[in-house]
Design an enzyme around this catalytic site. Structure first.
Site, PDB file in Angstrom:
ATOM      1  CG  ASN A   1      -1.711   1.224   1.418  1.00  0.00           C
ATOM      2  OD1 ASN A   1      -1.785   2.059   0.517  1.00  0.00           O
ATOM      3  ND2 ASN A   1      -2.339   1.371   2.580  1.00  0.00           N
TER       4      ASN A   1
ATOM      5  CE  LYS B   1      -0.200   3.369   4.659  1.00  0.00           C
ATOM      6  NZ  LYS B   1      -0.201   3.518   6.102  1.00  0.00           N
TER       7      LYS B   1
ATOM      8  CG  HIS C   1      -5.918   2.023   4.994  1.00  0.00           C
ATOM      9  ND1 HIS C   1      -5.513   3.009   5.868  1.00  0.00           N
ATOM     10  CD2 HIS C   1      -4.900   1.138   4.915  1.00  0.00           C
ATOM     11  CE1 HIS C   1      -4.283   2.734   6.278  1.00  0.00           C
ATOM     12  NE2 HIS C   1      -3.895   1.600   5.713  1.00  0.00           N
TER      13      HIS C   1
ATOM     14  CD  GLU D   1      -3.067   5.710   6.536  1.00  0.00           C
ATOM     15  OE1 GLU D   1      -3.023   5.737   5.292  1.00  0.00           O
ATOM     16  OE2 GLU D   1      -2.173   5.200   7.241  1.00  0.00           O
TER      17      GLU D   1
ATOM     18  CD  GLU E   1      -3.815  -2.513   7.110  1.00  0.00           C
ATOM     19  OE1 GLU E   1      -2.697  -2.753   6.629  1.00  0.00           O
ATOM     20  OE2 GLU E   1      -4.441  -1.479   6.873  1.00  0.00           O
TER      21      GLU E   1
ATOM     22  N   GLY F   1       2.066   2.190  10.709  1.00  0.00           N
ATOM     23  CA  GLY F   1       3.016   3.296  10.576  1.00  0.00           C
ATOM     24  C   GLY F   1       3.704   3.687  11.879  1.00  0.00           C
TER      25      GLY F   1
ATOM     26  CB  SER G   1       4.890  -1.868  11.958  1.00  0.00           C
ATOM     27  OG  SER G   1       4.455  -0.530  12.191  1.00  0.00           O
TER      28      SER G   1
HETATM   29  P1  PGA Z   1       2.576   0.204   7.642  1.00  0.00           P
HETATM   30  O1  PGA Z   1       1.142   0.464   6.951  1.00  0.00           O
HETATM   31  O2  PGA Z   1       3.116  -1.078   7.074  1.00  0.00           O
HETATM   32  O3  PGA Z   1       3.394   1.405   7.256  1.00  0.00           O
HETATM   33  O4  PGA Z   1       2.342   0.108   9.106  1.00  0.00           O
HETATM   34  C1  PGA Z   1       0.251  -0.592   6.693  1.00  0.00           C
HETATM   35  C2  PGA Z   1      -1.013  -0.045   6.082  1.00  0.00           C
HETATM   36  O5  PGA Z   1      -1.407   1.080   6.430  1.00  0.00           O
HETATM   37  O6  PGA Z   1      -1.660  -0.709   5.246  1.00  0.00           O
END
Ligand code: PGA
Length: 256
Positions: A10, A12, A96, A98, A168, A174, A214
């Site tokens: 992803n 982003k 997601h 976000e 997630e 993140g 992560s």
């Molecule tokens: P990350 O993000 O691996 O940077 O924690 C995962 C995601 O948001 O899908």
């Protein structure tokens, strides 16, 4: 039940057209011998077409990070499922965290998007997961249960065969704070139980449940070794070719 790993990146809001094409080129050349797993990257909308063209002739699939559930009309700023189909996009990330927290997407809206994707030959990766506060209050399972129930309303058993779920935990996205393999496995096994209730056991056993939060080269093996973890949805580490290709290599090794 054998489930093929899916390793998905992803990206982003990172990578314009040139950076997307060069990252696809590197991933494509380093994974050309990988046949045992599914691989996907999800660039921003503006780079989808270029990334798909760059990935042509390889097993690397290109997905979108969001879509709108109407085909066309007065929805300024939105991109529809038919526009993604027009770009020959196979997968779409939906719900997601976000999108939920920054853009206020509700389970009801996400449900409309999941149904529109499944009804129009796009494979949705439905994201679910609890916040840190919810985990601390011991609400992890009730939150996941409600998200699944609401986001999957109206999805038929037949359509659910094309579903992918990404667990997630919001506190791990993140932050560098990965869920331990045990915590992740516990949640994944709960998700599968809920899928068995919503659909049936056979289907629940065939749906892939990805872990996201992560995930990186250093922790991928321990996570992917868990019986109910069928791949990863990777943010930060998917922007680094060495990291992402190493996770792909680990999944491939575990599949053999
Ligand atoms: P990350 O993000 O691996 O940077 O924690 C995962 C995601 O948001 O899908």
């Amino acid at each position: 039940m054998h489930r093929k790993f899916l390793i998905a990146g992803n990206w982003k809001m990172s990578n314009g057209i040139a950076d997307s094409v060069s990252l696809v080129d590197v991933i494509k050349s380093r994974t050309s011998k990988i046949l045992s797993i599914d691989m996907l990257v999800c660039p921003p909308f503006t780079a989808l077409d270029a990334a798909r063209k760059a990935a042509a002739g390889s097993l690397l699939r290109i997905g979108a990070q969001n879509m709108y559930h109407e085909s066309k009309g007065a929805f300024t700023g939105e991109v529809s499922y038919s526009m993604l189909r027009d770009c020959n996009i196979s997968h779409v990330i939906l719900g997601h965290s976000e999108r939920r927290t920054i853009f206020g997407e509700s389970d009801e809206l996400i449900n409309k998007k999941v149904c529109a994707a499944l009804g129009n030959s796009l494979l949705p990766i439905l994201c679910i997961g609890e916040t840190e506060a919810e985990r601390e209050k011991n609400q992890t399972f009730t939150v996941i249960e409600a998200q699944l129930e609401k986001c999957l309303r109206g999805v038929s058993n037949e359509q659910a065969e094309n579903l992918v779920i990404a667990y997630e935990p919001v506190w791990a996205i993140g932050t560098g704070k990965t869920a331990t393999p045990e915590i992740a496995q516990e949640a994944h096994s709960f998700v599968r139980e809920q899928l068995a209730k919503i659909f049936n056991e056979k289907l629940a056993n065939s749906v892939r449940i990805l872990y996201g939060g992560s995930m990186k080269a250093a922790n991928a093996e321990a996570l992917l070794n868990q019986p109910d973890i069928d791949g990863g949805l990777i943010g930060g580490a998917s922007l680094i070719a060495d990291e992402f290709c190493s996770i792909i290599g680990t999944a491939d090794k575990l599949s053999l």
